[in-house]
Motif scaffolding. Structure first.
Motif, short mmCIF file in Angstrom:
data_model
loop_
_atom_site.label_atom_id
_atom_site.label_comp_id
_atom_site.label_asym_id
_atom_site.label_seq_id
_atom_site.Cartn_x
_atom_site.Cartn_y
_atom_site.Cartn_z
N THR A 280 -2.17 -2.48 7.50
CA THR A 280 -0.81 -2.35 7.37
C THR A 280 -0.19 -1.44 6.53
N SER A 281 -0.46 -1.71 5.28
CA SER A 281 0.31 -0.88 3.83
C SER A 281 -0.56 0.55 4.25
N ALA A 282 -1.96 0.44 4.59
CA ALA A 282 -2.56 1.96 4.70
C ALA A 282 -1.90 2.71 5.76
N ALA A 283 -1.46 2.06 6.89
CA ALA A 283 -1.11 2.90 7.75
C ALA A 283 0.43 3.58 7.63
N LEU A 284 0.98 2.70 6.99
CA LEU A 284 2.46 2.63 6.67
C LEU A 284 2.72 3.95 5.70
N VAL A 285 2.04 4.07 4.64
CA VAL A 285 2.08 4.99 3.47
C VAL A 285 1.62 6.22 4.21
N GLN A 286 0.79 6.41 5.17
CA GLN A 286 0.46 7.73 6.11
C GLN A 286 1.65 8.10 6.85
N SER A 287 2.45 7.07 7.35
CA SER A 287 3.14 7.46 8.52
C SER A 287 4.79 7.32 8.32
N VAL A 288 5.30 6.38 7.32
CA VAL A 288 6.82 6.37 7.27
C VAL A 288 7.37 7.65 6.55
N GLU A 289 8.52 7.82 7.01
CA GLU A 289 9.12 9.24 6.61
C GLU A 289 10.03 8.90 5.10
N CYS A 290 10.41 7.91 5.00
CA CYS A 290 11.24 7.24 3.71
C CYS A 290 10.37 6.91 2.80
N PRO A 291 10.73 6.80 1.42
CA PRO A 291 9.90 6.51 0.45
C PRO A 291 9.50 5.12 0.58
#
Length: 301
Positions: A280-291
């Protein structure tokens, strides 16, 4: 919760460190880090590496003139980053120090992270070839750093619209998410915004159960237990609880569209002891637009 409070107290005198390399996204990271340092009342340390990225094989021999040119280029990058940092934090600019290092930046930052409140990096550097990929520096730090790591993408979320948005934290009820909840409450309090606590109570997509059902009750219990005590410690933070029957990544990405900052633990309920970064963390740091800040329990020396 007592352990989390003690950990935050130990961090109170530590600086925020931002790595810059002259890329536009690294300057966004410097801007975000400056605002964060001002909010925390701590020093901001800007660092850049003048080491040549040679890959495999022997390193080239550098003359004194070569070293001086690399140093001057590093100072140029830091001067611009410092200007941007001061502008972003306005009249509340923190104390800012700078450093040009000649060591490879990844091992340098990992060592530095032991005595750092938070590391801040851009999502990709000058060597990035595709916008969707997390740069090698960010990828290594979210897995190996000993402190929270903030990854800033193409927006620093320091504009007048973004700064009014809430902080979003992913809650899964495991010990690994406890430091994330602690940091999320502190960030929301310092930024004077609300907190959205999201728990995806099923990893399979399906219709939301409005009432009843043991799964929803279990999810409500997870949120209640994870947030217990924190609202009392931060009475100024309005908390909105979100329960969804969806995959955590998709649910958090959807909610992140209206957040200024996402906070997650390094790995969740699907992880195992010693795991460096969860899916989950790995996917989010790749995809989320905000910091986004990835938090794990601090490793003390």
């Amino acid at each position: 919760m007592t352990e989390q409070i003690a950990s935050r107290a130990r961090d109170s005198d530590l600086p925020i460190v931002a790595a810059v390399d002259g890329s536009a996204v690294s300057y966004h990271a410097a801007a975000w880090a400056a605002v964060a340092a001002a909010l925390h009342g701590c020093r901001l340390h800007l660092v850049t590496s003048a080491a040549l990225q040679t890959g495999y094989g022997p390193a080239p021999l550098l003359t004194d003139k070569d070293i001086e040119l690399l140093r001057r280029d590093g100072e140029r990058v830091l001067t611009e980053a410092k200007r941007i940092a001061r502008g972003a934090s306005s009249g509340d600019a923190p104390q800012i120090s700078t450093e040009v290092v000649f060591d490879p930046v990844i091992p340098h930052l990992i060592v530095t992270s032991r005595e750092t409140r938070m590391l801040v990096v851009g999502s990709r550097g000058l060597g990035a070839v595709r916008r969707g990929l997390l740069g090698s520096v960010g990828s290594a730090l979210v897995r190996h750093a000993h402190c929270p790591v903030a990854v800033v993408h193409s927006m620093s979320a320091t504009d007048t619209v973004s700064i009014g948005k809430p902080v979003l934290v992913g809650v899964d009820g495991t010990r690994n998410s406890e430091p994330a909840v602690a940091l999320a409450f502190e960030e929301a309090s310092r930024r004077k915004v609300g907190l959205v606590a999201l728990h995806a109570w099923s990893d399979s997509t399906g219709p939301v159960v409005v009432s009843g059902g043991w799964e929803r009750e279990a999810g409500e219990a997870v949120l209640a237990e994870s947030l217990a005590g924190w609202s009392e410690r931060y009475p100024d933070v309005a908390v909105r609880r979100v329960l969804v029957r969806d995959r955590p990544v998709r649910a958090l990405l959807s909610e992140a569209e209206n957040a200024q900052l996402v906070v997650v633990g390094s790995h969740g309920r699907g992880g195992f002891t010693g795991m460096l970064l969860g899916s989950t963390s790995a996917a989010l740091v790749q995809s989320v637009e905000c910091p986004i800040v990835v938090v794990r329990e601090r490793t003390l020396t």
